[in-house]
Design a protein around this motif. Structure first.
Motif, PDB file in Angstrom:
ATOM      1  N   PHE A   1       6.795 -24.131  -7.021  1.00 51.87           N
ATOM      2  CA  PHE A   1       7.510 -25.379  -6.767  1.00 51.87           C
ATOM      3  C   PHE A   1       8.293 -25.846  -7.992  1.00 51.87           C
ATOM      4  CE2 PHE A   1       3.721 -25.304  -4.072  1.00 51.87           C
ATOM      5  CZ  PHE A   1       4.331 -25.338  -2.826  1.00 51.87           C
ATOM      6  N   VAL A   2       9.281 -26.695  -7.708  1.00 47.24           N
ATOM      7  CA  VAL A   2      10.090 -27.238  -8.789  1.00 47.24           C
ATOM      8  C   VAL A   2      10.382 -28.710  -8.501  1.00 47.24           C
ATOM      9  CG1 VAL A   2      12.196 -26.336  -7.672  1.00 47.24           C
ATOM     10  CG2 VAL A   2      12.278 -26.957 -10.075  1.00 47.24           C
ATOM     11  N   ALA A   3      10.431 -29.526  -9.550  1.00 49.55           N
ATOM     12  CA  ALA A   3      10.797 -30.938  -9.414  1.00 49.55           C
ATOM     13  C   ALA A   3      11.907 -31.202 -10.420  1.00 49.55           C
ATOM     14  CB  ALA A   3       9.600 -31.835  -9.703  1.00 49.55           C
ATOM     15  N   PHE A   4      12.980 -31.842  -9.962  1.00 49.99           N
ATOM     16  CA  PHE A   4      14.070 -32.159 -10.884  1.00 49.99           C
ATOM     17  C   PHE A   4      14.755 -33.454 -10.471  1.00 49.99           C
ATOM     18  CE2 PHE A   4      15.952 -29.555  -7.555  1.00 49.99           C
ATOM     19  CZ  PHE A   4      17.158 -30.191  -7.282  1.00 49.99           C
ATOM     20  N   CYS A   5      15.464 -34.062 -11.429  1.00 52.95           N
ATOM     21  CA  CYS A   5      16.292 -35.232 -11.137  1.00 52.95           C
ATOM     22  C   CYS A   5      17.657 -34.710 -10.700  1.00 52.95           C
ATOM     23  CB  CYS A   5      16.428 -36.118 -12.376  1.00 52.95           C
ATOM     24  SG  CYS A   5      14.847 -36.773 -12.942  1.00 52.95           S
ATOM     25  N   PRO A   6      18.105 -35.015  -9.489  1.00 49.42           N
ATOM     26  CA  PRO A   6      19.356 -34.426  -9.009  1.00 49.42           C
ATOM     27  C   PRO A   6      20.563 -34.838  -9.852  1.00 49.42           C
ATOM     28  CG  PRO A   6      18.550 -36.079  -7.472  1.00 49.42           C
ATOM     29  CD  PRO A   6      17.476 -35.881  -8.492  1.00 49.42           C
ATOM     30  N   PHE A   7      21.542 -33.924  -9.938  1.00 46.65           N
ATOM     31  CA  PHE A   7      22.752 -34.090 -10.747  1.00 46.65           C
ATOM     32  C   PHE A   7      23.412 -35.447 -10.490  1.00 46.65           C
ATOM     33  CE2 PHE A   7      27.394 -33.275 -11.204  1.00 46.65           C
ATOM     34  CZ  PHE A   7      27.401 -33.054 -12.573  1.00 46.65           C
ATOM     35  N   ALA A   8      23.522 -35.843  -9.223  1.00 39.86           N
ATOM     36  CA  ALA A   8      24.129 -37.144  -8.894  1.00 39.86           C
ATOM     37  C   ALA A   8      23.042 -38.082  -8.380  1.00 39.86           C
ATOM     38  CB  ALA A   8      25.236 -36.972  -7.868  1.00 39.86           C
ATOM     39  N   SER A   9      22.053 -38.366  -9.221  1.00 43.09           N
ATOM     40  CA  SER A   9      20.939 -39.238  -8.828  1.00 43.09           C
ATOM     41  C   SER A   9      21.469 -40.602  -8.385  1.00 43.09           C
ATOM     42  CB  SER A   9      19.987 -39.439 -10.007  1.00 43.09           C
ATOM     43  OG  SER A   9      19.319 -38.248 -10.341  1.00 43.09           O
ATOM     44  N   ARG A  10      20.931 -41.120  -7.278  1.00 45.92           N
ATOM     45  CA  ARG A  10      21.387 -42.417  -6.767  1.00 45.92           C
ATOM     46  C   ARG A  10      20.718 -43.573  -7.487  1.00 45.92           C
ATOM     47  NH1 ARG A  10      19.646 -40.873  -0.907  1.00 45.92           N
ATOM     48  NH2 ARG A  10      18.441 -39.432  -2.184  1.00 45.92           N
ATOM     49  N   VAL A  11      19.475 -43.364  -7.946  1.00 46.12           N
ATOM     50  CA  VAL A  11      18.737 -44.406  -8.657  1.00 46.12           C
ATOM     51  C   VAL A  11      18.062 -43.778  -9.867  1.00 46.12           C
ATOM     52  CG1 VAL A  11      18.293 -45.834  -6.602  1.00 46.12           C
ATOM     53  CG2 VAL A  11      16.682 -44.032  -7.213  1.00 46.12           C
ATOM     54  N   PRO A  12      17.703 -44.584 -10.882  1.00 52.44           N
ATOM     55  CA  PRO A  12      17.015 -44.026 -12.046  1.00 52.44           C
ATOM     56  C   PRO A  12      15.721 -43.316 -11.620  1.00 52.44           C
ATOM     57  CG  PRO A  12      17.709 -46.281 -12.481  1.00 52.44           C
ATOM     58  CD  PRO A  12      17.969 -46.025 -11.032  1.00 52.44           C
ATOM     59  N   TYR A  13      15.492 -42.154 -12.192  1.00 52.92           N
ATOM     60  CA  TYR A  13      14.292 -41.340 -11.973  1.00 52.92           C
ATOM     61  C   TYR A  13      14.210 -40.748 -10.563  1.00 52.92           C
ATOM     62  CZ  TYR A  13      12.893 -43.882 -16.179  1.00 52.92           C
ATOM     63  OH  TYR A  13      12.857 -44.444 -17.422  1.00 52.92           O
ATOM     64  N   GLU A  14      15.306 -40.754  -9.807  1.00 52.65           N
ATOM     65  CA  GLU A  14      15.264 -40.063  -8.510  1.00 52.65           C
ATOM     66  C   GLU A  14      14.804 -38.637  -8.760  1.00 52.65           C
ATOM     67  OE1 GLU A  14      18.869 -40.103  -6.166  1.00 52.65           O
ATOM     68  OE2 GLU A  14      18.100 -38.558  -4.816  1.00 52.65           O
ATOM     69  N   THR A  15      13.846 -38.163  -7.975  1.00 59.70           N
ATOM     70  CA  THR A  15      13.280 -36.833  -8.182  1.00 59.70           C
ATOM     71  C   THR A  15      13.136 -36.109  -6.851  1.00 59.70           C
ATOM     72  OG1 THR A  15      12.050 -37.658 -10.106  1.00 59.70           O
ATOM     73  CG2 THR A  15      11.305 -35.572  -9.165  1.00 59.70           C
ATOM     74  N   TRP A  16      13.539 -34.830  -6.830  1.00 61.19           N
ATOM     75  CA  TRP A  16      13.351 -33.995  -5.653  1.00 61.19           C
ATOM     76  C   TRP A  16      12.290 -32.946  -5.962  1.00 61.19           C
ATOM     77  CZ3 TRP A  16      18.928 -32.564  -3.577  1.00 61.19           C
ATOM     78  CH2 TRP A  16      19.602 -33.766  -3.262  1.00 61.19           C
ATOM     79  N   VAL A  17      11.450 -32.678  -4.996  1.00 68.38           N
ATOM     80  CA  VAL A  17      10.389 -31.693  -5.158  1.00 68.38           C
ATOM     81  C   VAL A  17      10.545 -30.674  -4.037  1.00 68.38           C
ATOM     82  CG1 VAL A  17       7.898 -31.385  -5.436  1.00 68.38           C
ATOM     83  CG2 VAL A  17       8.915 -33.613  -5.939  1.00 68.38           C
ATOM     84  N   LEU A  18      10.630 -29.401  -4.383  1.00 68.01           N
ATOM     85  CA  LEU A  18      10.853 -28.393  -3.333  1.00 68.01           C
ATOM     86  C   LEU A  18      10.283 -27.028  -3.703  1.00 68.01           C
ATOM     87  CD1 LEU A  18      14.661 -27.482  -3.288  1.00 68.01           C
ATOM     88  CD2 LEU A  18      13.684 -28.978  -4.946  1.00 68.01           C
ATOM     89  N   PRO A  19      10.097 -26.174  -2.679  1.00 70.19           N
ATOM     90  CA  PRO A  19       9.580 -24.835  -2.974  1.00 70.19           C
ATOM     91  C   PRO A  19      10.661 -23.996  -3.642  1.00 70.19           C
ATOM     92  CG  PRO A  19      10.121 -24.999  -0.630  1.00 70.19           C
ATOM     93  CD  PRO A  19      10.338 -26.364  -1.228  1.00 70.19           C
TER      94      PRO A  19
END
Ligand SMILES: [Zn+2]
Ligand SMILES: [Zn+2]
Ligand SMILES: [Zn+2]
Length: 332
Positions: A202-220
């Motif tokens: 798995f990986v978690a990252f803050c997307p390049f065009a985050s909509r809010v501070p600390y927006e984080t996506w978690v995916l396989p």
């Protein structure tokens, strides 16, 4: 209550005549011993053995009704339909005071198992096009019952943002014969500037065009379109539980309130589209969790006219989250 479609943006809006009062009860209806205050249990683990650890019940104040059909109708150029759907509560733990991030890894795996099982079950209903799993953590996020819980809805329409994603992913696949999110993951893992955490699975990252501070996506890391099909195996549930918890524990140190939403493939049993529209779905779409923290004081984030203004660069957010110890409890 009914569903109305915005003829310009094509998004469906739940139209409520008057806001019902907050669910304020003297005793918590989700606590053990208060089961009689709740509608009939839909799902429980462990099976046939008290006490329960995780259970799913119909929502006490549902936004959708399961009976009948959508009764789609038009009034001139406007489309509307009956608020057909399912609305359920996942009671995540018997302990009223234990948020998801503080529960044991095995227990969080049980919660994920409930998500997957309910999602797969609701998708058997051909009236529903999409199953949404989400949780609102903290009153700022609109959490209306203080007991740790998530919500599941099944709707006769695909939520607008997921619709955008499905279209973009399909278009990208037609062009390059690759999954857009797989390519994003590869680039993020190479660049290492927006990564919050990662392992082999798995990986978690803050997307390049985050909509809010600390927006984080978690995916396989490996490609999979459907959350409930991917997480069907116990060991996968356990590994994801452990990873998700680490991410939540970092995030909660900077933002105790957040929205979490699962984005997964739509209900393929429902196929009103022209045949072939979803032919590449299994290859072009990639399930993920989106976590949108809510910062009341620090941030001026807003979505005026649907253009997001985010005062924190995702690279800086990820750097800060990486440094935080996932074993540390959030600030209280
Ligand atoms: Zn409770
Ligand atoms: Zn992929
Ligand atoms: Zn998404």
């Amino acid at each position: 209550m009914e569903l109305r479609k915005d003829p310009i943006t094509q998004s469906w809006v739940i139209q409520v005549e008057s806001e019902s009062p907050r669910l304020e009860a003297e005793v918590c209806p989700l606590c053990p011993g208060q089961e009689a205050l709740c509608p009939k249990t839909i799902y429980v683990r462990p099976l046939d053995q008290a006490p329960w650890q995780v259970r799913v019940i119909p929502h006490l104040r549902p936004l959708y009704r399961i009976e009948g059909d959508a009764q789609r109708r038009a009034e001139g150029i406007y489309d509307q339909m009956h608020n057909l759907g399912a609305h359920e509560i996942v009671v995540e733990h018997p302990d009223h005071r234990l948020p998801l991030s503080q529960q044991g890894d095995d227990h969080v795996a049980l919660v994920l198992q409930a998500y997957a099982a309910r999602s797969a079950d609701l998708k058997k209903d051909r009236r529903f096009r999409y199953v949404t799993i989400f949780r609102n953590q903290g009153p700022l996020a609109g959490q209306d019952l203080s007991h740790p819980h998530s919500q599941i809805t099944a709707t006769p329409f695909i939520p607008r943002r997921v619709g955008y994603e499905l279209r973009s992913c399909k278009r990208y696949f037609e062009l390059k014969e690759r999954c857009l999110l797989c390519d994003i993951v590869k680039q993020e893992l190479t660049q290492q500037v927006r990564i919050v955490d990662s392992n082999d699975l798995f990986v978690a990252f803050c997307p390049f065009a985050s909509r809010v501070p600390y927006e984080t996506w978690v995916l396989p890391v490996n490609h999979h379109a459907s959350f409930e099909e991917n997480l069907i195996f116990d060991d996968q549930q356990f590994h994801f539980a452990r990873f998700l918890k680490r991410v939540l524990r970092r995030l909660e140190q900077v933002a105790p309130a957040y929205h979490l939403v699962v984005h997964t493939s739509p209900n393929v049993a429902f196929r009103p589209e022209p045949p072939g529209n979803w032919q590449s779905l299994a290859e072009d779409y990639h399930w993920h969790f989106e976590i949108l923290p809510i910062l009341p004081t620090k941030s001026k984030s807003y979505s005026l006219k649907e253009v997001y203004y985010n005062s924190l660069l995702p690279e800086a957010a990820a750097r800060e989250l990486r440094k935080l110890d996932p074993a540390t409890d959030r600030k209280r």
